[in-house]
Design a protein around this motif. Sequence first.
Motif, PDB file in Angstrom:
ATOM      1  N   THR A  60     -51.228 -14.836   2.119  1.00 21.06           N
ATOM      2  CA  THR A  60     -50.555 -15.736   1.195  1.00 21.06           C
ATOM      3  C   THR A  60     -49.650 -16.664   1.996  1.00 21.06           C
ATOM      4  O   THR A  60     -48.883 -16.219   2.847  1.00 21.06           O
ATOM      5  CB  THR A  60     -49.731 -14.945   0.165  1.00 21.06           C
ATOM      6  N   PHE A 105     -56.606 -18.853  -4.707  1.00 16.86           N
ATOM      7  CA  PHE A 105     -55.418 -18.591  -5.514  1.00 16.86           C
ATOM      8  C   PHE A 105     -54.391 -19.686  -5.291  1.00 16.86           C
ATOM      9  O   PHE A 105     -54.259 -20.220  -4.186  1.00 16.86           O
ATOM     10  CB  PHE A 105     -54.813 -17.239  -5.088  1.00 16.86           C
ATOM     11  N   GLY A 129     -50.140 -20.288  -6.809  1.00 17.52           N
ATOM     12  CA  GLY A 129     -49.082 -19.808  -7.683  1.00 17.52           C
ATOM     13  C   GLY A 129     -47.762 -20.478  -7.356  1.00 17.52           C
ATOM     14  O   GLY A 129     -47.517 -20.853  -6.202  1.00 17.52           O
ATOM     15  N   TYR A 152     -43.470 -14.874  -9.298  1.00 20.44           N
ATOM     16  CA  TYR A 152     -44.408 -15.926  -9.694  1.00 20.44           C
ATOM     17  C   TYR A 152     -44.119 -16.347 -11.133  1.00 20.44           C
ATOM     18  O   TYR A 152     -44.029 -15.515 -12.027  1.00 20.44           O
ATOM     19  CB  TYR A 152     -45.856 -15.451  -9.577  1.00 20.44           C
ATOM     20  N   VAL A 197     -51.915 -25.489 -11.315  1.00 19.36           N
ATOM     21  CA  VAL A 197     -50.976 -24.594 -11.991  1.00 19.36           C
ATOM     22  C   VAL A 197     -49.794 -25.417 -12.501  1.00 19.36           C
ATOM     23  O   VAL A 197     -49.382 -26.385 -11.864  1.00 19.36           O
ATOM     24  CB  VAL A 197     -50.483 -23.464 -11.063  1.00 19.36           C
ATOM     25  N   GLN A 220     -49.630 -18.496 -12.085  1.00 23.31           N
ATOM     26  CA  GLN A 220     -50.621 -18.343 -11.018  1.00 23.31           C
ATOM     27  C   GLN A 220     -52.025 -18.449 -11.591  1.00 23.31           C
ATOM     28  O   GLN A 220     -52.238 -18.221 -12.775  1.00 23.31           O
ATOM     29  CB  GLN A 220     -50.429 -17.022 -10.269  1.00 23.31           C
ATOM     30  N   ASP A 221     -52.950 -18.801 -10.715  1.00 23.69           N
ATOM     31  CA  ASP A 221     -54.351 -18.887 -11.114  1.00 23.69           C
ATOM     32  C   ASP A 221     -55.197 -18.442  -9.931  1.00 23.69           C
ATOM     33  O   ASP A 221     -54.856 -18.721  -8.772  1.00 23.69           O
ATOM     34  CB  ASP A 221     -54.713 -20.312 -11.529  1.00 23.69           C
ATOM     35  N   LYS A 222     -56.276 -17.763 -10.238  1.00 21.87           N
ATOM     36  CA  LYS A 222     -57.194 -17.241  -9.224  1.00 21.87           C
ATOM     37  C   LYS A 222     -58.607 -17.550  -9.683  1.00 21.87           C
ATOM     38  O   LYS A 222     -58.942 -17.327 -10.848  1.00 21.87           O
ATOM     39  CB  LYS A 222     -56.992 -15.732  -9.083  1.00 21.87           C
TER      40      LYS A 222
END
Length: 182
Positions: A58, A108, A110, A118, A136, A121-123
């Motif tokens: 990350t 991902f 976020g 967070y 996002v 967030q989006d994956k």
Amino acid sequence: MTNPLLDQFSNRFINPLIVEEFISLLPEGSLPSGKITASNIGARVYNSAAIPLSTATTTSLTFNSQRWNTSNLHSTATNTGRFTILIPGRYMIGGSVRYAANATGWRFAGILLNGTTYLVQDKKAAITGTTTDIHVQTIYKLKSGDYVEIQGYQDSGGNLDIEAAGNSSPEFWIEKLADQFI
């Protein structure tokens, strides 16, 4: 001597002395000139180059350019991945990233508050044969001293770029919508 900021805010607060003390604690030049309203506090930043991400790591993204920055929310010299809040309120915060084409793994993005939480967030699974775009956005109450940043993650098995794509990636924005006290 009257303080125009105190005059402007005094009708919104229970105790104008608290406002005066708050304003006196802010660094010199940290407030924009002219009337401060929710509609002129904001910033939109981008990176003019691709950002390489290591696999399974990350990463907080950094931004070397500003489309606008009306209230010193962002610096291109220090903590270049952050928006730091000077004036509390309800803010819209968003970002957009485009991962280079690669068919393996997940992507991902976020928005992180104060390095720990967070807010959104989006994956997405990688898309075969094309780039993977992630957007996002959220609205959140922020207080003075809070900071937000956008992070990316990918697990393709090797390094993978977040591509620089004019006006869309990587981009990060913030806009004050309302006073915190509403």
